[in-house]
Write a protein that holds these residues in place. Structure first.
Motif, short mmCIF file in Angstrom:
data_model
loop_
_atom_site.label_atom_id
_atom_site.label_comp_id
_atom_site.label_asym_id
_atom_site.label_seq_id
_atom_site.Cartn_x
_atom_site.Cartn_y
_atom_site.Cartn_z
N ALA A 119 29.00 24.41 -38.08
CA ALA A 119 29.09 25.51 -37.13
C ALA A 119 30.41 25.47 -36.38
O ALA A 119 30.72 24.49 -35.71
CB ALA A 119 27.93 25.46 -36.15
N GLY A 120 31.19 26.53 -36.50
CA GLY A 120 32.46 26.61 -35.79
C GLY A 120 33.58 25.82 -36.41
O GLY A 120 34.67 25.74 -35.86
N ARG A 121 33.35 25.22 -37.57
CA ARG A 121 34.37 24.44 -38.27
C ARG A 121 34.48 24.97 -39.69
O ARG A 121 33.54 24.86 -40.49
CB ARG A 121 33.98 22.95 -38.32
N GLY A 305 51.92 22.11 -25.18
CA GLY A 305 51.21 23.25 -25.74
C GLY A 305 49.76 22.92 -25.97
O GLY A 305 49.27 21.84 -25.64
N PHE A 306 49.04 23.88 -26.55
CA PHE A 306 47.64 23.65 -26.92
C PHE A 306 47.27 24.54 -28.09
O PHE A 306 47.96 25.49 -28.43
CB PHE A 306 46.70 23.92 -25.72
N GLY A 307 46.16 24.19 -28.72
CA GLY A 307 45.57 25.02 -29.76
C GLY A 307 44.14 25.32 -29.39
O GLY A 307 43.41 24.46 -28.89
N MET A 308 43.72 26.57 -29.61
CA MET A 308 42.38 27.02 -29.25
C MET A 308 41.75 27.74 -30.45
O MET A 308 42.37 28.64 -31.01
CB MET A 308 42.44 27.96 -28.04
N GLY A 309 40.57 27.33 -30.85
CA GLY A 309 39.89 27.97 -31.97
C GLY A 309 39.24 29.28 -31.55
O GLY A 309 38.35 29.27 -30.69
N VAL A 310 39.69 30.39 -32.12
CA VAL A 310 39.10 31.68 -31.79
C VAL A 310 37.63 31.71 -32.22
O VAL A 310 36.77 32.24 -31.51
CB VAL A 310 39.88 32.83 -32.46
N ASP A 311 37.33 31.11 -33.39
CA ASP A 311 35.95 31.04 -33.86
C ASP A 311 35.06 30.36 -32.82
O ASP A 311 33.91 30.78 -32.58
CB ASP A 311 35.85 30.23 -35.16
N ARG A 312 35.59 29.32 -32.20
CA ARG A 312 34.79 28.54 -31.26
C ARG A 312 34.57 29.27 -29.94
O ARG A 312 33.53 29.13 -29.30
CB ARG A 312 35.43 27.17 -31.04
N ILE A 313 35.54 30.07 -29.54
CA ILE A 313 35.35 30.89 -28.34
C ILE A 313 34.22 31.89 -28.58
O ILE A 313 33.36 32.11 -27.71
CB ILE A 313 36.65 31.65 -27.99
N LEU A 314 34.19 32.49 -29.76
CA LEU A 314 33.13 33.44 -30.09
C LEU A 314 31.76 32.76 -30.12
O LEU A 314 30.76 33.33 -29.66
CB LEU A 314 33.42 34.11 -31.44
#
Length: 421
Positions: A119-121, A305-314
């Motif tokens: 899930a989310g990965r 900087g950073f990285g953010m998973g769009v899938d995980r925000i949803l």
């Protein structure tokens, strides 16, 4: 033969894309407020870039990269993360020479990692990230963290936890590395092969091992916080001060090390604490990477900087039951009855669209009842009905789908009528 989407990937269907567009728009608007400009890099890079930047002892490089040889016998890799490519572009295009520093950039797009799907990965996932390159000021660390928190909060998320740590400068990390080697070396044979390989090159990665995380030596390993020199401690104190004046609550976790070799000083993660979100709680992670620019051939230019998973925000929005805004609106659905009416409908719809009015019509030559049902499913605000009688009278019947009222409107006046109402 039936074809299916490759394992670890997924189709995002129209019923879901509005959710993605909502997040993407929110990201673009927030980055604009912070004066971060978008950069778009290729989806594949020379493999050596990731070996030098991400680190050859990381799980990403050792196990997760999609690497291939092209027809020119060059080793290329689908990008597994965004920072390396952005820093490469920063160096290649001499952005360090721009008058306004630091250079503040953001990116958004697909990344690729070969890992177990859950899930989310996914093996292809969408990542948003920012990079601020050219300043060693702890205030920019706080700014980057606040931008990430703002994105999460504007997405409607409330069950959030911000965790920070200091990885120290090169001197602090060298001292800590030496102590870690001394700590693990006598019993390294009890650890997995990955940990054994990392002992001399990057023993800090042993602390992040999922296979041996319950080994007794993990709990007694020397903490990096005990090896921070005075300069590193002062830097971290400043970051915490700036976060505090911004009103951002945080926790310090001395075990937070992050999974990439290039991090120095500040490291942080934003996690979801929503019930039912899942075992993997991280929404966003990042940190400072002083030395990375030099490592790939550029001048001295510290960055964060950073990285953010769009899938995980949803997924987090779903876990918290966040209502999502509806982006698209159908202003008018045109119902045509007969071939001549269809010609007029095509003309009218074209005119609506040219004037900024969202419009659609039936392309299956269905009966009026079926067309009206279609308009209802599409949540059309109005239905414009054109039949033989209307053509003869030079008008159409306009029905308001909210209150059910309808009236005849001359073809020449429909556009102005809709704009008025």
């Amino acid at each position: 033969m039936s074809y299916q989407v490759p394992r670890g990937t997924k189709d995002i269907l129209p019923v879901e894309t509005e959710k993605w567009q909502s997040i993407e728009r929110l990201i673009q608007e927030t980055c604009s407020l912070y004066q971060y400009k978008e950069i778009r890099t290729p989806m594949f890079e020379h493999t050596e870039l990731f070996l030098r930047s991400v680190g050859d002892t990381t799980d990403i490089v050792q196990k997760e990269m999609y690497t291939f040889t092209d027809r020119g016998d060059r080793s290329l890799t689908l990008r597994p993360e965004g920072t390396a490519a952005v820093v490469r572009a920063y160096v290649e295009h001499k952005m360090f020479g721009m008058p306004d520093q630091p250079v503040k950039l953001y990116y958004m797009g697909p990344m690729f990692r070969y890992e177990r799907q859950q899930a989310g990965r996914y093996r292809q996932f969408s990542q948003f990230g920012v990079e601020a390159i050219g300043s060693a000021d702890p205030a920019i660390d706080a700014e980057v963290i606040s931008l990430a928190m703002d994105i999460c909060k504007k997405a409607g998320l409330t069950s959030l936890k911000l965790v920070i740590n200091s990885l120290g400068d090169a001197e602090s990390r060298a001292s800590h590395k030496e102590s870690l080697v001394e700590h693990f070396k006598p019993s390294i044979g009890e650890f997995c092969q990955d940990c054994q390989n990392r002992l001399e090159k990057n023993p800090l990665r042993i602390l992040d091992c999922k296979v041996d995380r319950n080994h007794p030596l993990m709990n007694t390993a020397p903490a990096l916080s005990d090896y921070l020199n005075e300069e590193s401690k002062q830097y971290f104190d400043k970051v915490k001060e700036y976060l505090t004046v911004m009103g951002l609550k945080f926790e310090v976790d001395v075990n937070l090390v992050r999974g990439l070799d290039y991090y120095t000083h500040t490291a942080f993660e934003i996690m979801s604490t929503a019930e039912g979100f899942g075992a993997i709680t991280t929404l966003c992670g990042g940190g400072r990477y002083n030395g990375l620019v030099e490592n790939i051939g550029g001048p001295t230019a510290p960055g964060i900087g950073f990285g953010m998973g769009v899938d995980r925000i949803l997924l987090a929005q779903e876990a918290e039951g966040v209502p999502l805004p509806k982006l698209s609106t159908l202003n008018v659905y045109v119902v045509a009855l007969g071939e001549e009416a269809k010609k007029k409908a095509v003309e009218v719809v074209r005119n609506f669209r040219l004037n900024g009015i969202s419009a659609d019509l039936d392309y299956l030559d269905r009966k009026m009842k079926a067309q009206m049902k279609s308009a209802d499913r599409l949540s059309a605000e109005n239905v414009l009905i054109i039949g033989e009688e209307e053509l003869n009278e030079g008008c159409a019947v306009l029905k308001n789908m909210t209150d059910g009222t309808q009236q005849k409107v001359l073809f020449d006046e429909i556009l102005s009528f809709l704009k008025r109402n």
